[in-house]
Design a protein around this motif. Structure first.
Motif, PDB file in Angstrom:
ATOM      1  N   ALA A 250       0.826  -1.202   0.000  1.00  0.00           N
ATOM      2  CA  ALA A 250       0.000   0.000   0.000  1.00  0.00           C
ATOM      3  C   ALA A 250       0.866   1.261   0.000  1.00  0.00           C
ATOM      4  CB  ALA A 250      -0.922   0.012   1.215  1.00  0.00           C
ATOM      5  N   ASP A 251       0.456   2.267  -0.745  1.00  0.00           N
ATOM      6  CA  ASP A 251       1.195   3.533  -0.778  1.00  0.00           C
ATOM      7  C   ASP A 251       1.079   4.275   0.554  1.00  0.00           C
ATOM      8  OD1 ASP A 251       2.000   3.396  -3.580  1.00  0.00           O
ATOM      9  OD2 ASP A 251      -0.124   3.667  -4.021  1.00  0.00           O
ATOM     10  N   PHE A 252      -0.091   4.226   1.168  1.00  0.00           N
ATOM     11  CA  PHE A 252      -0.294   4.729   2.527  1.00  0.00           C
ATOM     12  C   PHE A 252      -0.563   3.492   3.389  1.00  0.00           C
ATOM     13  CE2 PHE A 252      -0.642   8.582   0.272  1.00  0.00           C
ATOM     14  CZ  PHE A 252      -0.540   9.642   1.168  1.00  0.00           C
ATOM     15  N   ARG A 253       0.515   2.972   4.002  1.00  0.00           N
ATOM     16  CA  ARG A 253       0.425   1.686   4.704  1.00  0.00           C
ATOM     17  C   ARG A 253       0.153   1.914   6.186  1.00  0.00           C
ATOM     18  NH1 ARG A 253       4.181  -1.371   7.347  1.00  0.00           N
ATOM     19  NH2 ARG A 253       5.874  -0.007   6.618  1.00  0.00           N
ATOM     20  N   VAL A 254      -0.871   1.243   6.685  1.00  0.00           N
ATOM     21  CA  VAL A 254      -1.186   1.320   8.110  1.00  0.00           C
ATOM     22  C   VAL A 254      -0.193   0.454   8.866  1.00  0.00           C
ATOM     23  CG1 VAL A 254      -2.932   0.893   9.874  1.00  0.00           C
ATOM     24  CG2 VAL A 254      -3.625   1.724   7.618  1.00  0.00           C
ATOM     25  N   VAL A 255       0.649   1.101   9.662  1.00  0.00           N
ATOM     26  CA  VAL A 255       1.686   0.389  10.416  1.00  0.00           C
ATOM     27  C   VAL A 255       1.107  -0.214  11.688  1.00  0.00           C
ATOM     28  CG1 VAL A 255       3.896   0.638  11.623  1.00  0.00           C
ATOM     29  CG2 VAL A 255       3.473   1.916   9.503  1.00  0.00           C
ATOM     30  N   ARG A 256       0.339   0.582  12.412  1.00  0.00           N
ATOM     31  CA  ARG A 256      -0.289   0.080  13.634  1.00  0.00           C
ATOM     32  C   ARG A 256      -1.492   0.941  13.990  1.00  0.00           C
ATOM     33  NH1 ARG A 256       4.150   2.932  15.448  1.00  0.00           N
ATOM     34  NH2 ARG A 256       5.456   1.165  14.905  1.00  0.00           N
ATOM     35  N   ILE A 257      -2.438   0.310  14.687  1.00  0.00           N
ATOM     36  CA  ILE A 257      -3.602   0.995  15.248  1.00  0.00           C
ATOM     37  C   ILE A 257      -3.669   0.617  16.716  1.00  0.00           C
ATOM     38  CG2 ILE A 257      -6.116   1.256  15.180  1.00  0.00           C
ATOM     39  CD1 ILE A 257      -5.988   0.411  12.223  1.00  0.00           C
ATOM     40  N   VAL A 258      -3.556   1.610  17.579  1.00  0.00           N
ATOM     41  CA  VAL A 258      -3.560   1.360  19.021  1.00  0.00           C
ATOM     42  C   VAL A 258      -4.881   1.886  19.589  1.00  0.00           C
ATOM     43  CG1 VAL A 258      -2.388   1.752  21.211  1.00  0.00           C
ATOM     44  CG2 VAL A 258      -1.052   1.588  19.092  1.00  0.00           C
ATOM     45  N   VAL A 266      -3.275   6.090  15.235  1.00  0.00           N
ATOM     46  CA  VAL A 266      -2.981   5.426  13.966  1.00  0.00           C
ATOM     47  C   VAL A 266      -1.618   5.882  13.460  1.00  0.00           C
ATOM     48  CG1 VAL A 266      -3.784   5.013  11.619  1.00  0.00           C
ATOM     49  CG2 VAL A 266      -5.438   5.425  13.435  1.00  0.00           C
ATOM     50  N   THR A 267      -0.785   4.928  13.097  1.00  0.00           N
ATOM     51  CA  THR A 267       0.505   5.237  12.479  1.00  0.00           C
ATOM     52  C   THR A 267       0.475   4.753  11.035  1.00  0.00           C
ATOM     53  OG1 THR A 267       1.689   5.017  14.577  1.00  0.00           O
ATOM     54  CG2 THR A 267       2.999   4.883  12.565  1.00  0.00           C
ATOM     55  N   VAL A 268       0.819   5.651  10.108  1.00  0.00           N
ATOM     56  CA  VAL A 268       0.789   5.322   8.687  1.00  0.00           C
ATOM     57  C   VAL A 268       2.138   5.657   8.062  1.00  0.00           C
ATOM     58  CG1 VAL A 268      -0.208   7.582   8.132  1.00  0.00           C
ATOM     59  CG2 VAL A 268      -0.461   5.698   6.515  1.00  0.00           C
ATOM     60  N   ALA A 269       2.605   4.788   7.176  1.00  0.00           N
ATOM     61  CA  ALA A 269       3.879   4.992   6.475  1.00  0.00           C
ATOM     62  C   ALA A 269       3.602   5.360   5.026  1.00  0.00           C
ATOM     63  CB  ALA A 269       4.723   3.718   6.535  1.00  0.00           C
ATOM     64  N   PHE A 270       4.260   6.419   4.539  1.00  0.00           N
ATOM     65  CA  PHE A 270       4.145   6.816   3.135  1.00  0.00           C
ATOM     66  C   PHE A 270       5.302   7.732   2.798  1.00  0.00           C
ATOM     67  CE2 PHE A 270       2.075  10.002   5.622  1.00  0.00           C
ATOM     68  CZ  PHE A 270       2.322  11.211   4.990  1.00  0.00           C
ATOM     69  N   ASP A 271       5.661   7.746   1.540  1.00  0.00           N
ATOM     70  CA  ASP A 271       6.741   8.606   1.047  1.00  0.00           C
ATOM     71  C   ASP A 271       8.009   8.487   1.886  1.00  0.00           C
ATOM     72  OD1 ASP A 271       5.217   9.498  -1.025  1.00  0.00           O
ATOM     73  OD2 ASP A 271       4.657  11.399  -0.087  1.00  0.00           O
ATOM     74  N   GLY A 272       8.297   7.280   2.379  1.00  0.00           N
ATOM     75  CA  GLY A 272       9.538   7.042   3.094  1.00  0.00           C
ATOM     76  C   GLY A 272       9.545   7.445   4.550  1.00  0.00           C
ATOM     77  N   GLY A 273       8.424   7.905   5.081  1.00  0.00           N
ATOM     78  CA  GLY A 273       8.361   8.299   6.481  1.00  0.00           C
ATOM     79  C   GLY A 273       7.124   7.766   7.162  1.00  0.00           C
ATOM     80  N   GLU A 274       6.980   8.083   8.456  1.00  0.00           N
ATOM     81  CA  GLU A 274       5.821   7.654   9.219  1.00  0.00           C
ATOM     82  C   GLU A 274       5.163   8.849   9.890  1.00  0.00           C
ATOM     83  OE1 GLU A 274       6.553   4.571  12.039  1.00  0.00           O
ATOM     84  OE2 GLU A 274       7.023   3.056  10.507  1.00  0.00           O
TER      85      GLU A 274
END
Length: 464
Positions: A250-258, A266-274
């Motif tokens: 995924a281009d906007f990847r859900v890393v974790r949901i707490v 919600v933590t999301v990874a995209f464009d090389g960062g989080e």
């Protein structure tokens, strides 16, 4: 800047003006200076909100409600040809404009973000509209539900963005030309209009093809129907596809949901960062809606860090896991969920907020056609609750189908071991709930019909 009123819509008459989609269009037109009038079947907070904006709202449908100089009548697919106001308009030669045509006309000259999908549209559209408003961008928006009070489903802004919920139920979303389109999921629903998944895929494909050249499609990377549609659309000339979700690609990847009771980080990874941000509503599906809103806003040119912070300003939509109150230690929440996927997701979301108590559901099926096709799946979803009451089917625009009743859902739930009771009279529900609820329990009123009116009555009975 206030956009111009579309031609021939300076004196519109809305038939069914109190409906979620219709009232939003009426509100925007009133905000642009049109002389708005209309009628609805009954009095409501939405009708009062429209009157406060200067609209003339009649209760009931009658030929006399249609002004002599009305420039058009606006209708939805729910308005039948024998409606007296529609028939009178035809007799006078006043043009009839479908709700989606009116909405498309309002988008002219603005950069449109259109949010589609079998479910989650209202929440995602609301999240984006609230966030952009919080950032001072003054978007125009039209949503299929109220944010917090009746009449808050639309706004005529002064910015260049138009955020719209795009309804697939009657294929009306084919009329829009968005700069950014969002597809949250692709599942079979609206059985009166779609006979198969092939027809659903074709409809969403047409919607995606309506994206302006050089525009962006934001689409779910996890859901099977959305992934299949993405494969079909890949390589379409002039269409940029951005995916979001848990999937590793995924281009906007859900890393974790707490989760934290009725909120989530919600933590999301995209464009090389989080990026981590808070979502003030419970459940993974709402967290994913927020990520979709983030991806759409970024595609429209809004800086991601600011937008992520602004998404925290969203506190919910009426009827989307909306707390109604608490009495004697029992929390009552209202849900618009009526499709099995939505039902299961909302039950999973509130399970974490039940504080160790039981989850009790009052469910009202919506539409005979949906019940006919999905009764077994609805029963399976309700089996996730600790106990449930099932009401009669809310017909909305449909006529009864022989042999299709709530009993189909009750039977499906019971075969899965669910504790379920059929209740024909809504007046009996508050007493029935009060008889089984105990401190720490959570009661969920669920469905797209008038089951929402039971929440306050249940609370009153619980309070004794």
């Amino acid at each position: 800047m206030t956009p111009a009123i579309p031609p021939a819509m300076d004196r519109p008459h809305f038939i069914g003006i109190g409906g979620a989609g219709m009232s939003g269009i009426a509100k925007i037109l009133a905000g642009r200076g049109a002389r708005v009038a209309g009628s609805d079947a009954r009095e409501s907070g939405t009708a009062a909100a429209l009157r406060a904006l200067g609209a003339e709202v009649h209760i009931g449908h009658a030929t006399g409600h249609l002004a002599a100089d009305a420039s058009c009548v606006v209708v939805s697919s729910a308005i039948r040809a024998d409606n007296p106001e529609l028939a009178e308009a035809a007799r006078r030669g006043i043009p009839a404009v479908h709700r989606s045509e009116a909405l498309a006309a309002l988008m002219t000259g603005l950069r449109t973000v259109a949010v589609a999908g079998t479910h989650g549209k209202t929440t995602t559209t609301s999240m984006l509209a609230v966030a952009l408003t919080h950032l001072g961008l003054s978007p125009t928006y039209a949503i299929g539900g109220d944010l917090d009070v009746p009449g808050s489903n639309a706004e005529s802004g002064t910015g260049d963005l138009f955020i719209a919920e795009a309804d697939e139920s009657d294929r009306s979303f084919h009329r829009y030309r968005p700069e950014v389109a969002v597809i949250l999921n692709v599942e079979l629903d609206h059985h009166a209009n779609y006979a198969s998944m092939d027809e659903i895929y074709e409809s969403f494909e047409i919607f995606a093809d309506r994206v302006e050249p050089g525009g962006t499609l934001v689409i779910n990377a996890d859901q099977e129907g959305a992934r299949k549609l993405t494969a079909t659309l890949a390589g379409r000339r002039g269409l940029r596809i951005v995916t979001y979700g848990d999937a590793s690609d995924a281009d906007f990847r859900v890393v974790r949901i707490v989760p934290d009771r009725l909120t989530s980080d919600v933590t999301v990874a995209f464009d090389g960062g989080e990026l981590t941000f808070r979502v003030a509503v419970p459940g993974r599906h709402y967290a994913h809606n927020a990520v979709a809103a983030l991806a759409a806003g970024v595609a429209a040119g809004v800086p991601a860090p600011a937008l992520a912070r602004a998404l925290g300003a969203y506190t919910g939509v009426r009827r989307r896991l909306q707390p109604k109150g608490e009495a004697n230690g029992v929390l009552v929440i209202d849900s618009y969920a009526h499709h099995p996927t939505e039902m299961a997701a909302d039950l999973a979301a509130i399970r974490g907020g039940a504080a160790g108590g039981r989850v009790l559901v009052v469910f009202q099926p919506h539409l005979f056609s949906r019940t006919k096709e999905l009764a077994d799946e609805m029963g399976a979803a309700l089996a996730r609750a600790d106990a449930c009451l099932v009401l009669d089917i809310y017909p909305a625009r449909e006529d009864p189908i022989p042999g299709v009743t709530s009993a189909l859902i009750v039977a499906a739930a019971r075969t899965r071991g669910a504790e379920v009771l059929a209740v024909a009279e809504q007046d009996a529900v508050p007493g029935a709930v009060a008889g089984i609820a105990r401190p720490g329990d959570l009661v969920l009123t669920m469905g797209a019909g008038d089951v929402t009116e039971l929440g306050p009555k249940i609370l009153a009975r619980l309070a004794g």
